[in-house]
Design a protein around this motif. Structure first.
Motif, PDB file in Angstrom:
ATOM      1  N   LEU A 104       0.681  -1.335  -0.123  1.00 48.98           N
ATOM      2  CA  LEU A 104      -0.061  -0.118  -0.065  1.00 48.98           C
ATOM      3  C   LEU A 104       0.857   1.020   0.002  1.00 48.98           C
ATOM      4  CD1 LEU A 104      -2.712  -1.132   2.444  1.00 48.98           C
ATOM      5  CD2 LEU A 104      -3.027  -0.843  -0.046  1.00 48.98           C
ATOM      6  N   VAL A 105       2.022   1.298   0.903  1.00 51.60           N
ATOM      7  CA  VAL A 105       2.882   2.440   0.525  1.00 51.60           C
ATOM      8  C   VAL A 105       3.533   2.537  -0.796  1.00 51.60           C
ATOM      9  CG1 VAL A 105       5.149   3.329   1.452  1.00 51.60           C
ATOM     10  CG2 VAL A 105       3.389   2.422   3.109  1.00 51.60           C
ATOM     11  N   TYR A 106       3.783   1.490  -1.522  1.00 50.21           N
ATOM     12  CA  TYR A 106       4.427   1.304  -2.722  1.00 50.21           C
ATOM     13  C   TYR A 106       3.098   2.075  -3.665  1.00 50.21           C
ATOM     14  CZ  TYR A 106       5.764  -0.181  -7.182  1.00 50.21           C
ATOM     15  OH  TYR A 106       5.993  -0.348  -8.687  1.00 50.21           O
ATOM     16  N   CYS A 107       1.840   1.503  -3.508  1.00 48.73           N
ATOM     17  CA  CYS A 107       0.949   2.285  -4.427  1.00 48.73           C
ATOM     18  C   CYS A 107       0.465   3.757  -4.129  1.00 48.73           C
ATOM     19  CB  CYS A 107      -0.377   1.096  -4.101  1.00 48.73           C
ATOM     20  SG  CYS A 107      -0.109  -0.479  -4.652  1.00 48.73           S
ATOM     21  N   THR A 108       0.515   4.215  -2.842  1.00 47.22           N
ATOM     22  CA  THR A 108      -0.053   5.225  -2.676  1.00 47.22           C
ATOM     23  C   THR A 108       1.073   6.479  -2.268  1.00 47.22           C
ATOM     24  OG1 THR A 108      -0.410   4.805  -0.106  1.00 47.22           O
ATOM     25  CG2 THR A 108      -2.115   4.483  -1.748  1.00 47.22           C
ATOM     26  N   ALA A 109       2.317   6.237  -2.265  1.00 43.66           N
ATOM     27  CA  ALA A 109       3.304   7.041  -1.860  1.00 43.66           C
ATOM     28  C   ALA A 109       3.175   8.397  -2.944  1.00 43.66           C
ATOM     29  CB  ALA A 109       4.778   6.362  -1.861  1.00 43.66           C
ATOM     30  N   GLY A 110       3.146   8.151  -3.982  1.00 38.10           N
ATOM     31  CA  GLY A 110       3.105   9.364  -4.848  1.00 38.10           C
ATOM     32  C   GLY A 110       1.777   9.987  -5.039  1.00 38.10           C
ATOM     33  N   ILE A 111       0.788   9.814  -4.174  1.00 41.98           N
ATOM     34  CA  ILE A 111      -0.149  10.265  -4.253  1.00 41.98           C
ATOM     35  C   ILE A 111      -0.523  11.128  -2.872  1.00 41.98           C
ATOM     36  CG2 ILE A 111      -2.928  10.421  -4.535  1.00 41.98           C
ATOM     37  CD1 ILE A 111      -2.568   7.924  -5.979  1.00 41.98           C
ATOM     38  N   SER A 112      -0.326  10.338  -1.731  1.00 39.58           N
ATOM     39  CA  SER A 112      -0.690  11.053  -0.253  1.00 39.58           C
ATOM     40  C   SER A 112       0.612  10.965   0.458  1.00 39.58           C
ATOM     41  CB  SER A 112      -1.766  10.357   0.369  1.00 39.58           C
ATOM     42  OG  SER A 112      -1.571   9.025   0.487  1.00 39.58           O
ATOM     43  N   GLY A 113       1.711  10.200   0.115  1.00 39.30           N
ATOM     44  CA  GLY A 113       2.768   9.806   0.804  1.00 39.30           C
ATOM     45  C   GLY A 113       2.792   8.431   1.559  1.00 39.30           C
ATOM     46  N   GLY A 114       1.574   7.810   1.197  1.00 44.95           N
ATOM     47  CA  GLY A 114       1.490   6.757   1.850  1.00 44.95           C
ATOM     48  C   GLY A 114       1.615   6.364   3.237  1.00 44.95           C
ATOM     49  N   HIS A 115       0.864   7.016   4.091  1.00 43.18           N
ATOM     50  CA  HIS A 115       0.769   7.047   5.488  1.00 43.18           C
ATOM     51  C   HIS A 115       0.202   5.930   6.008  1.00 43.18           C
ATOM     52  CE1 HIS A 115       1.653  11.831   5.863  1.00 43.18           C
ATOM     53  NE2 HIS A 115       2.371  11.270   4.874  1.00 43.18           N
ATOM     54  N   ILE A 116      -1.120   5.711   5.988  1.00 46.94           N
ATOM     55  CA  ILE A 116      -1.830   4.712   6.211  1.00 46.94           C
ATOM     56  C   ILE A 116      -2.062   4.508   7.687  1.00 46.94           C
ATOM     57  CG2 ILE A 116      -2.621   2.529   5.386  1.00 46.94           C
ATOM     58  CD1 ILE A 116      -0.465   2.797   3.284  1.00 46.94           C
ATOM     59  N   ASN A 117      -1.670   5.295   8.374  1.00 42.84           N
ATOM     60  CA  ASN A 117      -1.441   5.322   9.889  1.00 42.84           C
ATOM     61  C   ASN A 117      -1.296   6.853  10.674  1.00 42.84           C
ATOM     62  OD1 ASN A 117      -0.467   5.158  12.785  1.00 42.84           O
ATOM     63  ND2 ASN A 117       1.006   3.438  11.945  1.00 42.84           N
ATOM     64  N   PRO A 118      -2.507   7.031  11.551  1.00 43.52           N
ATOM     65  CA  PRO A 118      -2.358   8.411  12.258  1.00 43.52           C
ATOM     66  C   PRO A 118      -1.023   8.801  12.784  1.00 43.52           C
ATOM     67  CG  PRO A 118      -4.242   7.338  12.488  1.00 43.52           C
ATOM     68  CD  PRO A 118      -3.434   6.141  11.970  1.00 43.52           C
ATOM     69  N   ALA A 119      -0.201   7.610  13.305  1.00 44.26           N
ATOM     70  CA  ALA A 119       1.144   7.637  14.134  1.00 44.26           C
ATOM     71  C   ALA A 119       2.086   8.352  13.198  1.00 44.26           C
ATOM     72  CB  ALA A 119       1.337   6.617  14.762  1.00 44.26           C
ATOM     73  N   VAL A 120       2.174   7.820  11.952  1.00 50.25           N
ATOM     74  CA  VAL A 120       2.996   8.403  10.857  1.00 50.25           C
ATOM     75  C   VAL A 120       2.711   9.691  10.586  1.00 50.25           C
ATOM     76  CG1 VAL A 120       3.757   7.961   8.487  1.00 50.25           C
ATOM     77  CG2 VAL A 120       3.434   5.944  10.222  1.00 50.25           C
ATOM     78  N   THR A 121       1.474  10.013  10.423  1.00 47.02           N
ATOM     79  CA  THR A 121       0.868  11.287   9.935  1.00 47.02           C
ATOM     80  C   THR A 121       1.382  12.344  10.994  1.00 47.02           C
ATOM     81  OG1 THR A 121      -0.963  10.338   8.678  1.00 47.02           O
ATOM     82  CG2 THR A 121      -0.992  12.796   9.447  1.00 47.02           C
ATOM     83  N   PHE A 122       1.114  11.994  12.344  1.00 46.70           N
ATOM     84  CA  PHE A 122       1.585  12.711  13.482  1.00 46.70           C
ATOM     85  C   PHE A 122       3.136  13.063  13.596  1.00 46.70           C
ATOM     86  CE2 PHE A 122       2.502  13.230  17.943  1.00 46.70           C
ATOM     87  CZ  PHE A 122       1.831  14.460  18.199  1.00 46.70           C
ATOM     88  N   GLY A 123       3.795  12.204  13.438  1.00 47.61           N
ATOM     89  CA  GLY A 123       5.356  12.288  13.370  1.00 47.61           C
ATOM     90  C   GLY A 123       5.697  13.104  12.232  1.00 47.61           C
ATOM     91  N   LEU A 124       5.206  13.066  11.240  1.00 47.82           N
ATOM     92  CA  LEU A 124       5.550  13.748   9.882  1.00 47.82           C
ATOM     93  C   LEU A 124       5.169  15.460  10.174  1.00 47.82           C
ATOM     94  CD1 LEU A 124       4.978  11.042   6.826  1.00 47.82           C
ATOM     95  CD2 LEU A 124       7.202  12.108   7.962  1.00 47.82           C
ATOM     96  N   PHE A 125       3.928  15.380  10.797  1.00 54.45           N
ATOM     97  CA  PHE A 125       3.417  16.734  11.173  1.00 54.45           C
ATOM     98  C   PHE A 125       4.482  17.493  12.161  1.00 54.45           C
ATOM     99  CE2 PHE A 125       1.145  19.155  14.384  1.00 54.45           C
ATOM    100  CZ  PHE A 125       0.898  20.479  13.240  1.00 54.45           C
ATOM    101  N   LEU A 126       4.875  16.834  13.102  1.00 58.38           N
ATOM    102  CA  LEU A 126       5.760  17.242  14.057  1.00 58.38           C
ATOM    103  C   LEU A 126       7.314  17.668  13.382  1.00 58.38           C
ATOM    104  CD1 LEU A 126       5.411  15.083  17.267  1.00 58.38           C
ATOM    105  CD2 LEU A 126       4.479  17.387  16.907  1.00 58.38           C
ATOM    106  N   ALA A 127       7.482  17.069  12.448  1.00 59.05           N
ATOM    107  CA  ALA A 127       8.807  17.276  11.416  1.00 59.05           C
ATOM    108  C   ALA A 127       8.606  18.364  10.322  1.00 59.05           C
ATOM    109  CB  ALA A 127       9.408  16.017  10.858  1.00 59.05           C
ATOM    110  N   ARG A 128       7.296  18.768  10.548  1.00 65.29           N
ATOM    111  CA  ARG A 128       7.102  19.815   9.324  1.00 65.29           C
ATOM    112  C   ARG A 128       7.073  19.375   8.088  1.00 65.29           C
ATOM    113  NH1 ARG A 128       7.760  24.931  11.405  1.00 65.29           N
ATOM    114  NH2 ARG A 128       6.450  25.497   9.663  1.00 65.29           N
ATOM    115  N   LYS A 129       6.729  17.977   7.948  1.00 64.79           N
ATOM    116  CA  LYS A 129       6.258  17.581   6.414  1.00 64.79           C
ATOM    117  C   LYS A 129       5.188  17.939   5.847  1.00 64.79           C
ATOM    118  CE  LYS A 129      10.556  15.669   6.992  1.00 64.79           C
ATOM    119  NZ  LYS A 129      12.008  15.860   6.314  1.00 64.79           N
ATOM    120  N   LEU A 130       4.241  18.104   6.756  1.00 64.10           N
ATOM    121  CA  LEU A 130       2.939  18.310   6.158  1.00 64.10           C
ATOM    122  C   LEU A 130       2.232  19.317   7.128  1.00 64.10           C
ATOM    123  CD1 LEU A 130       0.501  15.492   6.674  1.00 64.10           C
ATOM    124  CD2 LEU A 130       2.432  15.650   7.717  1.00 64.10           C
TER     125      LEU A 130
END
Length: 289
Positions: A104-130
């Motif tokens: 799923l990361v392979y399929c969606t990385a180019g569209i959304s970044g392929g997070h598929i997990n609120p914890a991943v989204t939260f970590g990337l947010f803290l790093a100012r990636k989104l």
């Protein structure tokens, strides 16, 4: 012969024995062979008018839906078997989770970044990636996708689903809530740290094959964490996965320790973000001008 000796001397002295450390190791702004993306703004109003923003959210919804569908169905198949040797067992469950993340990361990385997990989204947010807007939207869509995925599994055979725990996470007998929380923090740290390392701008520039292989270490990290922590908590490390199964199963057993599967992953993700950005990469958190 004399020319060869000169080449050897040049090769031996080409690199200084004293290597830079800390922020100096990042090099100056002009001699980098890669470009560090600027920090994302906290709020970007233009995103809400962009189709790509909503397309990314839909991609996160579908990916999390498929993730819960395949993985919970695998858990149900193992649970109904009279013998663990007659089915894929714990290793099969771990491969199911890790393999689906890889795909799923392979399929969606180019569209959304392929997070598929609120914890991943939260970590990337803290790093100012989104931006905060995108982070909240992703988390909502991930949770909705997880609920729908678990719901479809229940729809296939309600008796089997309700009789075998519905794939809901809980701290296993013999472990304390502290054990469960610690397992979730460390497990999520492993996952989010791997995400940061696999998508690092510096590594992508140095090794051209890394963008293609990035989903592989992420999926493998999920696989390994499941092997270690399935006996403790069933392995959450993904609040959407835990929420989806808990809502569809909806028994007291699923809600008793549910807070652990939000607090643990978010703490683990925050620690991974700080460790990678501040310690490993020493990247300053500057605002976009």
């Amino acid at each position: 012969m004399e020319g060869k000796e000169e080449d050897v001397r040049l090769g031996a002295n080409k690199f200084s024995e004293r290597q830079p450390i800390g922020t100096a190791a990042q090099g100056g702004g002009d001699d980098k062979d890669y470009k560090e993306p600027p920090p994302a703004p906290l709020f970007e109003p233009g995103e809400l008018k962009s189709w790509s923003f909503y397309r990314a959210g839909i991609a996160e919804f579908i990916a999390t839906f498929l993730f819960l569908y395949i993985t919970v169905l695998t858990v149900m198949g193992v649970s109904k078997s009279p013998s663990k040797c007659a089915t894929v067992g714990i290793q099969g469950i771990a491969w199911s989770f890790g393999g689906m993340i890889f795909a799923l990361v392979y399929c969606t990385a180019g569209i959304s970044g392929g997070h598929i997990n609120p914890a991943v989204t939260f970590g990337l947010f803290l790093a100012r990636k989104l931006s905060l807007t995108r982070a909240i939207f992703y988390i909502v869509m991930q949770c909705l996708g997880a609920i729908c995925g678990a719901g479809v599994v229940k729809g296939f055979q309600q008796g089997l689903y309700m009789g075998n725990g519905g794939g809901a996470n809980a701290v296993a007998s013999g472990y304390t809530k502290g054990d469960g929380l610690g397992a979730e923090i460390i497990g999520t740290f492993v996952l989010v740290y791997t995400v940061f390392s696999a998508t690092d701008a510096k590594r992508n520039a140095r090794d051209s094959h890394v963008p293609i292989l990035a989903p592989l270490p992420i999926g493998f990290a999920v696989f390994l964490v499941h092997l270690a922590t399935i006996p403790i908590t069933g392995t959450g490390i993904n609040p959407a996965r835990s929420l989806g199964a808990a809502i569809i199963y909806n028994r007291e057993h699923a809600w008793n320790d549910h807070w652990i599967f939000w607090v643990g992953p978010f703490v683990g993700a925050a620690l991974a973000a700080v460790y990678h950005q501040v310690i490993i990469r020493a990247i300053p958190f500057k605002s976009r001008s």
